[in-house]
Scaffold this active site. Structure first.
Site, short mmCIF file in Angstrom:
data_model
loop_
_atom_site.label_atom_id
_atom_site.label_comp_id
_atom_site.label_asym_id
_atom_site.label_seq_id
_atom_site.Cartn_x
_atom_site.Cartn_y
_atom_site.Cartn_z
CD GLU A 137 -17.37 -33.45 7.35
OE1 GLU A 137 -19.17 -33.14 6.18
OE2 GLU A 137 -16.67 -33.66 6.16
CG HIS A 145 -9.56 -27.93 1.94
ND1 HIS A 145 -10.19 -27.65 1.12
CD2 HIS A 145 -9.33 -29.63 2.67
CE1 HIS A 145 -11.24 -29.21 0.59
NE2 HIS A 145 -10.78 -29.59 1.55
#
Lengths: 324, 322
Positions: free
Chosen positions: A60, A129
């Site tokens: 990321e 998440h």
């Protein structure tokens, strides 16, 4: 008007912008061959090829850092992070670089990046998440935060975000991808920083965004059965924020409930409540109420997850507290 | 010697400008005229100048907290740099960036960078732009040995290799990451070995020798321009001033910097080789020394006379759109 799903509206927005501007390209994990974890890039690799729809490694910081370098050198990248929670892995690039660079360099560069990522809980994905962390990015100057609640808003706002010369964090919601709504054929844009009144009402103002707009609308229906008419305002972008729309509504209704899916403490709701009381102290008939997630990492068990997340029941309760 | 007299004199002038700029800053800090957190490039000049001798404005570089040398080698105006360090409105970033955030987008200089390793993905992204636009440009990331222990280094090199990007990764291994010897924190003998993980060509370079840097950077840059993908170059070099101005240098022998200066100083090496080859004479170099000293004095005077930013400026430039 035809109805399409939220994820389809996103695909249309990206496809239209890619057809209009060859500098627009996509990059992210599983976005090409697979079409995106939430189908939000489905079909785009087939149309635009692997040069402009780029499957990346699971990296990321690298994804955001590359997007920034590509933007500074003249492209208009639309990187995707698979969930907002993975933005934490890229935080140095998002805050220290993407958000600060225009200022640090004395305004000599534009940063036309739109980072797309879904936030939100409700699907039992548990604590790493599921969080809604938009408040962290609203706290940092230099990056726009756009957070649509409907297919119509998603399309018009994503197109404007991609055209923006300032960086945008475009926050979607995992539970909204499959909702349907009216979206006109053909092109339209929604400017960043314009709130939308999702329901008219005169007795109190509910400010909510993303999935919480839908919870607020459910709450408003229930309140209406009790004779209380709630106005639901969706700011649609948190930076820039349409303060006038909120102040105008609250000045009329004299009561305000702010709803967010993120943690309560130092949330966006705290900022809105503070500003509303600074501007409208004498117009308010009751303290501004905040409805938000419990201050816990989101638990897995379905009943615990539901207990931690805010919903229509909590909004009704907060509204009744200041209207009866 | 493949370089013309003019090219050699240009390289010497840039290296002398970097050395003089850094020595001037050390002097200004000691005199209490400059604040801020300054990391000086003196000792490493051959790396920036050797690599950038192959670049033009269409090519991109990213830099580090020790960025003044990369700026000068990439053609950034020293007056604008000096004014930036003095925090003046005439600074290259209007006084908002300071030493660790000097940038000049028109020169392809995407910024010094206060976060170790963070410029590496930026250069990689710029290389992606060059590839997608097919403009023949390359991007060079300069960074230190310490940055090669950061995740962003590995993420970026991996992507550059798998996408075959025109990127050149230049490690300036000066033996210390901040105040810790490289061997305390890095298991490989040569950082260049790390390229093998990315199936990427690499080279160990004498970073004190302008000619070695120029030759090996030239190969890597030519390969990148021809579509041959990225290269990792490890330039073994040395920093005279320590990590920052005021560093107490408790982690290295007192004599070490002086020994390097006597034996391997990059300006001396360039001069010796160039004079021995008969391409330039020492008088021409002394003339440049004088011109550079005068230019730097003028830059300081100009910076000191330049206006401060106004209080209104504090709120400007957060966004480009209002």
């Amino acid at each position: 008007m035809r109805e399409i799903r939220y994820y389809e509206a996103l695909i249309e927005a990206m496809a239209e912008e890619m057809r209009l501007d060859e500098n627009v390209f996509l990059m992210g994990e599983d976005i090409g061959l697979f079409g995106g974890t939430f189908r939000a890039t489905e079909g785009l690799m087939a149309e635009f090829g692997g040069r402009r729809v780029r499957d990346t490694p699971i990296a990321e910081a690298g994804i955001v850092g590359l997007a920034l370098g590509a933007a500074l050198a003249g492209l208009r990248p639309v990187p995707e992070l698979m969930t907002m929670n993975f933005a934490m892995v890229a935080m140095d690039q998002i805050i220290n670089h993407v958000a600060k660079m225009t200022y640090m360099f004395g305004g000599q560069c534009k940063i036309p990046i739109t980072i797309r990522a879904p936030g939100g809980g409700g699907t039992q994905k548990a604590a790493q998440h599921s969080h809604s962390i938009e408040s962290w990015f609203v706290n940092a100057p230099g990056i726009r935060v756009v957070i649509p609640s409907t297919p119509y808003d998603a399309k018009g706002l994503l197109k404007s975000s991609i055209r923006s010369d300032d960086p945008v964090l475009f926050i979607e919601h995992e539970m909204l991808y499959s909702i349907q709504g009216p979206v006109p054929e053909g092109e339209y844009l929604i400017p960043l920083g314009e709130a939308d009144v999702k329901r008219r009402g005169s007795d109190l103002t509910i400010v909510a965004w993303s999935k919480m707009v839908h919870e607020a609308l459910r709450a408003a229906e229930r309140l209406a059965e009790e004779g209380i008419e709630a106005e639901v305002i969706d700011p649609r972008s948190l930076d820039p924020f349409d303060w006038d729309a909120v102040y105008t509504s609250v000045a009329r209704t004299r009561r305000c409930v702010v709803v967010e899916e993120g943690w309560r403490t130092v949330g966006v709701g705290a900022e809105i409540a503070a500003r509303v009381q600074e501007h409208l102290f004498h117009e308010l008939d009751a303290p501004v109420q905040r409805v938000a997630a419990a201050d816990v990492p989101l638990p897995y068990a379905r009943n615990l997850e539901q207990a931690a997340l805010p919903g229509a029941d909590d909004i009704v309760r907060a509204a009744l507290k200041i209207t009866t | 010697m493949d370089l013309s007299r003019d090219a050699l004199l240009d390289a010497y002038r840039q290296m002398r400008t970097i050395r003089g700029f850094e020595e001037k800053l050390a002097e200004l800090v000691t005199a209490g005229k400059l604040a801020g957190f300054l990391h000086l490039y003196a000792g490493e000049e051959a790396v920036a100048v050797g690599v950038c001798s192959h670049l033009s404005d269409r090519d991109i570089v990213t830099s580090t907290h020790r960025g003044h040398g990369h700026c000068i080698a990439k053609g950034v105006d020293v007056r604008g740099m000096m004014a930036e360090l003095f925090g003046r409105s005439t600074g290259i970033c209007k006084g908002k960036g300071g030493s660790m955030h000097i940038a000049d987008l028109d020169r392809g200089m995407l910024g010094a960078n206060g976060i170790v390793g963070a410029g590496i993905p930026l250069a990689t992204g710029a290389a992606l732009t060059a590839k997608l636009k097919r403009n023949g440009g390359v991007a060079v990331a300069f960074f230190g040995d310490g940055a090669t222990n950061q995740g962003q280094f590995h993420e970026a090199l991996n992507i550059a290799a798998v996408w075959c990007l025109p990127a050149i990764y230049v490690v300036e291994n000066n033996g210390y990451g901040e105040a810790t010897p490289t061997e305390f924190v890095t298991p490989v003998k040569d950082i260049a070995e790390r390229a093998a993980s990315y199936a990427m060509p690499s080279a160990v370079v004498d970073g004190m020798d302008f000619f070695d840097v120029r030759a090996k950077a030239g190969e890597a840059i030519a390969r990148a321009r021809e579509g041959g993908g990225p290269t990792l170059l490890e330039c073994k070099t040395y920093r005279y001033y320590g990590h920052y101005v005021g560093d107490p240098l408790t982690y290295r022998r007192k004599e070490e910097a002086e020994e390097v200066r006597q034996l391997r100083d990059p300006l001396d090496l360039l001069e010796r080789r160039a004079v021995e080859a008969g391409v330039v004479d020492a008088d021409a170099l002394r003339a440049i020394d004088g011109e550079v000293a005068a230019e730097l004095e003028a830059a300081v005077a100009w910076a000191e006379q330049s206006p401060l930013p106004t209080a209104d400026d504090v709120l400007r430039d957060v966004y480009v759109s209002g």
